[in-house]
Design a protein around this motif. Structure first.
Motif, PDB file in Angstrom:
ATOM      1  N   ASN A 204       0.919  -1.215  -0.016  1.00  0.00           N
ATOM      2  CA  ASN A 204      -0.118  -0.167   0.011  1.00  0.00           C
ATOM      3  C   ASN A 204       0.838   1.240  -0.085  1.00  0.00           C
ATOM      4  N   GLN A 205       1.915   1.099   0.840  1.00  0.00           N
ATOM      5  CA  GLN A 205       2.884   2.442   0.919  1.00  0.00           C
ATOM      6  C   GLN A 205       3.563   2.514  -0.477  1.00  0.00           C
ATOM      7  N   ARG A 230      -4.080  19.948  -2.426  1.00  0.00           N
ATOM      8  CA  ARG A 230      -5.068  19.443  -1.963  1.00  0.00           C
ATOM      9  C   ARG A 230      -5.283  17.842  -2.366  1.00  0.00           C
ATOM     10  N   THR A 231      -5.334  17.554  -3.741  1.00  0.00           N
ATOM     11  CA  THR A 231      -5.295  16.388  -4.371  1.00  0.00           C
ATOM     12  C   THR A 231      -4.386  15.217  -3.830  1.00  0.00           C
ATOM     13  N   TRP A 232      -3.151  15.775  -3.993  1.00  0.00           N
ATOM     14  CA  TRP A 232      -2.145  14.856  -3.770  1.00  0.00           C
ATOM     15  C   TRP A 232      -1.673  14.763  -2.269  1.00  0.00           C
ATOM     16  N   ALA A 233      -2.105  15.774  -1.546  1.00  0.00           N
ATOM     17  CA  ALA A 233      -1.285  15.502  -0.055  1.00  0.00           C
ATOM     18  C   ALA A 233      -2.263  14.528   0.622  1.00  0.00           C
ATOM     19  N   SER A 234      -3.229  13.930   0.089  1.00  0.00           N
ATOM     20  CA  SER A 234      -3.915  12.875   0.842  1.00  0.00           C
ATOM     21  C   SER A 234      -3.152  11.421   0.787  1.00  0.00           C
ATOM     22  N   LEU A 235      -1.953  11.593  -0.280  1.00  0.00           N
ATOM     23  CA  LEU A 235      -1.184  10.438  -0.121  1.00  0.00           C
ATOM     24  C   LEU A 235      -0.172  10.429   0.813  1.00  0.00           C
ATOM     25  N   ILE A 236       0.034  11.624   1.256  1.00  0.00           N
ATOM     26  CA  ILE A 236       1.238  11.501   2.484  1.00  0.00           C
ATOM     27  C   ILE A 236       0.816  10.726   3.482  1.00  0.00           C
ATOM     28  N   ASP A 237      -0.807  10.913   3.863  1.00  0.00           N
ATOM     29  CA  ASP A 237      -1.446  10.324   4.957  1.00  0.00           C
ATOM     30  C   ASP A 237      -1.105   8.695   4.763  1.00  0.00           C
ATOM     31  N   GLU A 238      -1.430   8.353   3.514  1.00  0.00           N
ATOM     32  CA  GLU A 238      -1.273   6.744   3.298  1.00  0.00           C
ATOM     33  C   GLU A 238       0.074   6.245   3.350  1.00  0.00           C
ATOM     34  N   ILE A 239       1.005   7.154   3.047  1.00  0.00           N
ATOM     35  CA  ILE A 239       2.533   6.796   3.242  1.00  0.00           C
ATOM     36  C   ILE A 239       2.790   6.923   4.735  1.00  0.00           C
ATOM     37  N   GLY A 240       2.332   7.889   5.397  1.00  0.00           N
ATOM     38  CA  GLY A 240       2.850   8.108   6.986  1.00  0.00           C
ATOM     39  C   GLY A 240       3.617   9.342   6.772  1.00  0.00           C
ATOM     40  N   LEU A 245       8.439  12.137   5.517  1.00  0.00           N
ATOM     41  CA  LEU A 245       9.426  13.330   5.906  1.00  0.00           C
ATOM     42  C   LEU A 245      10.804  12.918   5.973  1.00  0.00           C
ATOM     43  N   ASP A 246      11.043  11.605   6.522  1.00  0.00           N
ATOM     44  CA  ASP A 246      12.323  10.831   6.853  1.00  0.00           C
ATOM     45  C   ASP A 246      12.892  10.551   5.252  1.00  0.00           C
ATOM     46  N   ALA A 247      11.920  10.289   4.572  1.00  0.00           N
ATOM     47  CA  ALA A 247      12.395   9.895   3.152  1.00  0.00           C
ATOM     48  C   ALA A 247      12.970  11.189   2.258  1.00  0.00           C
ATOM     49  N   LEU A 248      12.191  12.501   2.602  1.00  0.00           N
ATOM     50  CA  LEU A 248      12.840  13.506   1.756  1.00  0.00           C
ATOM     51  C   LEU A 248      14.336  14.029   2.453  1.00  0.00           C
ATOM     52  N   LEU A 249      14.163  14.176   3.742  1.00  0.00           N
ATOM     53  CA  LEU A 249      15.420  14.346   4.630  1.00  0.00           C
ATOM     54  C   LEU A 249      16.574  13.479   4.029  1.00  0.00           C
ATOM     55  N   GLU A 250      16.287  12.238   3.792  1.00  0.00           N
ATOM     56  CA  GLU A 250      17.376  11.505   3.316  1.00  0.00           C
ATOM     57  C   GLU A 250      17.762  11.486   1.600  1.00  0.00           C
ATOM     58  N   TRP A 251      16.810  11.754   0.747  1.00  0.00           N
ATOM     59  CA  TRP A 251      17.007  12.072  -0.503  1.00  0.00           C
ATOM     60  C   TRP A 251      17.556  13.244  -1.093  1.00  0.00           C
ATOM     61  N   PHE A 252      17.023  14.623  -0.674  1.00  0.00           N
ATOM     62  CA  PHE A 252      17.593  15.666  -0.867  1.00  0.00           C
ATOM     63  C   PHE A 252      19.129  16.004  -0.834  1.00  0.00           C
ATOM     64  N   PRO A 253      19.743  15.578   0.127  1.00  0.00           N
ATOM     65  CA  PRO A 253      21.123  15.738   0.170  1.00  0.00           C
ATOM     66  C   PRO A 253      21.649  15.152  -0.897  1.00  0.00           C
ATOM     67  N   LEU A 254      21.174  14.020  -1.328  1.00  0.00           N
ATOM     68  CA  LEU A 254      21.960  12.990  -2.140  1.00  0.00           C
ATOM     69  C   LEU A 254      21.786  13.769  -3.759  1.00  0.00           C
ATOM     70  N   VAL A 255      20.974  14.537  -3.961  1.00  0.00           N
ATOM     71  CA  VAL A 255      20.891  15.205  -5.126  1.00  0.00           C
ATOM     72  C   VAL A 255      22.364  16.028  -5.418  1.00  0.00           C
ATOM     73  N   ASP A 256      22.921  16.522  -4.341  1.00  0.00           N
ATOM     74  CA  ASP A 256      24.197  17.024  -4.640  1.00  0.00           C
ATOM     75  C   ASP A 256      25.348  16.274  -5.061  1.00  0.00           C
ATOM     76  N   ARG A 257      25.217  14.868  -5.126  1.00  0.00           N
ATOM     77  CA  ARG A 257      26.279  13.771  -5.573  1.00  0.00           C
ATOM     78  C   ARG A 257      26.394  13.542  -6.897  1.00  0.00           C
ATOM     79  N   PRO A 258      27.394  13.261  -7.359  1.00  0.00           N
ATOM     80  CA  PRO A 258      27.405  13.035  -8.920  1.00  0.00           C
ATOM     81  C   PRO A 258      26.643  11.746  -9.277  1.00  0.00           C
TER      82      PRO A 258
END
Length: 857
Positions: A204-205, A230-240, A245-258
């Motif tokens: 489901n997630q 509004r439409t897509w924010a509801s999916l955040i509740d399905e994800i948790g 938030l934890d996923a974004l905190l992990e992924w965003f810094p990795l964008v800086d890598r080659p």
């Protein structure tokens, strides 16, 4: 070979198709025509769905036949078959988009047409694609084998496309009963991590993540609509929300890598180790930035700030890495309330020089000021986060038996570790991180390290912001100044090393914060009433004796100012400038490197458009001084006319020649000049009083001094005379005389300030007995020879015959901040001069053969 359709034919359908072809030929139908403009269209709108479907079935084969005939017999673009083919195709697309009922059997016949070869064209399959959702999607669950095969072939083609429509692909996968796939591709550090992360999620997630990413990948515009959020924010509740938030905190810094893998497209290639981001991944990242505002968080604001910096970083030959992701991160920061997001915008405002990004940041700051009900100029002062600092420059955290101290001084933000004593207070310092801290307090320690890193960036941003305030004419009531500057835990680190001018009634005095309170240059404590007004102190507004006293004050107390203030150069109007009245030639006739000049202009808030060898008009480099309603211009023109020799591969000139400095009213029409050079001309009526250049003696002394100081800085840093390897005069020796005159000529105001400081600094050095200061040189006596280091360029002559010694400075042989105390930051040439002096005083120990060969020659 496309097989003949087996379909019912009727004389009426063939007649209508013929009418379409005849009208298309008469109208010379081609690209851009609308079928709605055809007369026959009215007839087609009036017939039944079955009758229309009969024409549709005939159309693909007819279109194929016409295009084949045209290709075989093509003699000109006026071939009737060309226009007839276009007419049939326009009809087919129109009919499929109308959404009229069409039987499953006929759709099946269209889908059954084999996939054409790579060089074949098949209007029938194009027609099916036009009506894919209206005609096939309603038949979900009862697709025929032909429909299934058609969809599978199209899905394979679309998923291999560089700009794949993830939403369309997901719908086709759903029709085919296939598993959903994430709309991101591997090969980038962040997308690799995201794909691994999704594999570990529950079904489901995982489904919610994929739907959310698909929605992110299909975004358009510069900001999301309220409906989209509004439409897509509801999916955040399905994800948790926490997981999201934890996923974004992990992924965003990795964008800086080659990149982790090569990506090859038809016309370009992204190598592993490069920093290019795939188009589809860019879209997903943009949408993730937008949707991130649903989970506002202090750390997330930092991650968005870092992401924006990474995305605006230029890639040679391509420009900024990912402008749309950077813009999305700025938009998200503008929507997140609180000082953390505002602080990131303040950092970006100073560090990002990309003009469209500057506009977006300014817009975000204006929006933040409007929300807070504050003037725009105050929002950056009030929005500086404290990063948990309990006092100016200091934060302490107890992590078990260790006290970790974050201490910001002189721009450095180290972490220090102390054992607790018996009373629980700070005891003995330990050099490295205790193992117990790493093991038992990993999240807290990670946050402290992140805060230290962000604090370093914030201090740099605040230093540059305050340095630029000389021309802003800012002042504060003393209570507000204490709150926003002197006692602020972060800004105080910068503000307490500066001199401030306090006006209290008729009394005006320069003061500097110290342990004993506010003190003057005579080291006497000063008290002021609550009515006192504070401004940044500038030496042009003070008597010479006071300036010299302040210099001794900071040197004696070993205060390293964040930028030149006590030792700041002052540029007063000269007799020559009084004679020329409206322009200064003080910095004319220098040869500067254009790309370094452009970078420095951006840093000092000047606008300079990179000059290219093209047929176009260019404005001069300029700076707007809003507080005084003025615009300063520094005229330049390109050097050379040989493409490839005098320009880089993109056509940008390598060098510019400097000319006059002028001032205009802010609203005056702009000047411009042809890219190749020539005379500057105003784009509006030059005789208009508003557009006339201003007399230099009418410019406020502080404005004149700061503008000329910038111009001196541009020349001093970017002149080819600074390059030790240009002693041969560059290509064709065309700048030989200029290089010689600049390298060893008269000192500029900056170099004179350098000489003044060295006159007090050299006697304190351990090599003092080997050094002597002359009018233009620091003379150093080594064991092998005596050397003269020019105080302006840092270039070296050797006695007795004034032989040139080429030493190319690198970051490794620059003077460290701990080697010699300097009372200000930012003078790289001074650091290089001292570094060379130390090395040459002990020339017998130099091991670099490129240097020793010159000395012994």
């Amino acid at each position: 070979m496309i097989r003949q359709l087996i379909a019912p034919k009727s004389a009426e359908a063939e007649s209508l198709l013929r009418l379409i072809e005849e009208e298309a030929e008469s109208k010379r139908a081609s690209y851009g025509c609308r079928f709605d403009s055809f007369d026959v269209c009215k007839t087609l709108k009036s017939i039944s769905d079955d009758e229309l479907a009969a024409v549709i079935v005939l159309a693909p084969d007819r279109a194929n036949l016409l295009i084949e005939k045209w290709r075989k017999n093509r003699t000109s673009s006026d071939d009737p078959d060309y226009f007839r083919h276009h007419g049939v195709e326009l009809f087919t697309q129109w009919a499929m988009r109308r959404g009229k009922n069409c039987t499953a059997a006929w759709i099946d016949r269209l889908c059954a047409i084999p996939k054409p070869g790579s060089r074949e064209y098949c209007p029938a399959r194009t027609a099916v694609r036009e009506g894919l959702w209206r005609w096939i999607e309603p038949h979900a669950g009862k697709l025929t084998p032909s429909m299934n095969r058609y969809l599978a072939e199209m899905l394979e083609e679309w998923e291999q496309s560089p700009k794949s429509d993830h939403d369309r692909n997901a719908r086709v996968r759903k029709l085919l009963g296939l598993e959903e796939t994430p709309p991101i591709e591997p090969g980038e550090a962040w997308s690799d991590a995201a794909l691994v992360y999704l594999e570990k999620q529950t079904p489901n997630q995982r489904s919610a993540w994929i739907r959310l990413m698909a929605a992110c990948g299909s975004t358009s515009g510069s900001a999301p609509t309220a409906k989209w959020l509004r439409t897509w924010a509801s999916l955040i509740d399905e994800i948790g929300r926490r997981s999201f938030l934890d996923a974004l905190l992990e992924w965003f810094p990795l964008v800086d890598r080659p990149r982790t893998a090569l990506r090859a497209e038809a016309y370009r290639e992204f190598p592993a180790g490069g920093y290019a981001i795939a188009d589809g991944n860019l879209e997903v990242l943009k949408g993730l930035c937008w949707i991130a505002v649903q989970v506002p968080d202090q750390t997330l604001a930092r991650r968005l700030g870092g992401l924006a910096l990474s995305c605006y970083r230029p890639i040679p030959g391509l420009g900024p890495r990912a402008t749309k992701v950077g813009n999305a991160a700025i938009w998200a920061l503008s929507q997140i309330p609180g000082p953390d997001a505002l602080g990131q915008l303040a950092i970006l405002r100073v560090k990002v020089k990309f003009i469209p990004a500057q506009k977006a940041i300014e817009k975000a700051l204006n929006a933040a000021a409007a929300r807070a009900g504050l003037p725009r100029e105050e929002i950056e002062e009030l929005g500086v986060p404290t990063y948990g600092l309990s006092e100016v420059g200091v934060r302490r955290e107890e992590l078990g038996e260790t006290i970790v101290e974050l201490s910001a001084h002189d721009g450095d933000v180290p972490l220090r570790y102390f054992k607790k004593d018996a009373g629980g207070n700070k005891g003995k310092e330990v050099k490295s991180v205790p193992a117990s801290v790493k093991k038992d307090f990993a999240p807290e320690f990670k946050e402290l390290k992140a805060a230290a890193k962000d604090l370093g960036s914030m201090l740099s941003a605040q230093r540059d912001r305050i340095d630029s305030m000389f021309l802003d004419d800012r002042s504060w009531p003393i209570a507000a100044w204490r709150e926003r500057y002197l006692d602020h835990p972060v800004v105080g680190v910068v503000a307490r090393r500066l001199i401030w001018n306090v006006a209290d009634g008729s009394r005006r005095i320069g003061v500097m914060p110290g342990p004993e309170g506010l003190v003057g240059f005579d080291e006497k404590a000063c008290d002021f009433s609550e009515r006192a007004i504070v401004r940044l102190w500038h030496p042009v507004e003070a008597p010479t004796e006071e300036t010299l006293a302040w210099r001794r004050f900071v040197e004696d107390r070993r205060i390293r100012q964040p930028f030149k203030q006590a030792h700041r150069e002052v540029y007063l109007l000269t007799d020559a400038e009084r004679r020329t009245e409206t322009y200064s030639n003080r910095f004319a006739a220098h040869i500067v490197r254009q790309h370094q000049f452009k970078a420095l202009c951006d840093q000092r808030n000047w606008r300079h458009k990179l000059r290219l060898m093209v047929d176009a008009e260019y404005p001069p480099p300029s700076r707007t001084i809003r507080a005084h309603g003025l615009r300063a211009e520094f005229w330049v023109e390109p050097v050379g006319d040989d493409f490839g020799t005098d320009t880089n591969e993109s056509g940008a000139y390598l060098h510019l020649a400097t000319d006059q400095v002028r001032f205009y009213r802010m609203e005056a029409a702009p000047n411009s000049v042809h890219a190749a050079g020539g005379a500057y001309a105003m784009t509006a009526e030059a005789g208009n009083a508003t557009n006339m250049p201003l007399r230099l003696d009418s410019i406020p002394a502080l404005v004149l001094s700061e503008v000329l100081r910038d111009c001196d800085l541009f020349v001093g840093v970017t002149s080819v005379g600074n390059n030790p390897q240009w002693n041969d005069g560059g290509p064709n020796q065309q700048f030989r005389d200029y290089w010689q005159n600049y390298s060893f000529g008269e000192l500029s105001a900056t170099a004179e300030t350098r000489r003044d400081l060295l006159s007090r600094l050299v006697p304190r050095l351990k090599i003092a007995d080997r050094c002597a200061l002359t009018d233009k040189f620091l003379t150093v006596r080594g064991s092998l020879r005596t050397y003269k280091i020019h105080l302006g360029s840092g270039n070296i002559l050797m006695e007795p015959n004034d032989q040139y010694l080429c030493i190319v400075p690198t970051s490794r042989n620059e003077l460290g901040s701990s080697d010699v105390f300097l009372p200000f930051e930012g003078d790289r040439t001074l650091s290089i001069i001292l570094s060379k002096a130390f090395m040459l005083a002990d020339d017998a120990r130099i091991s670099d053969l490129t240097i020793t060969r010159q000395i012994k020659s």
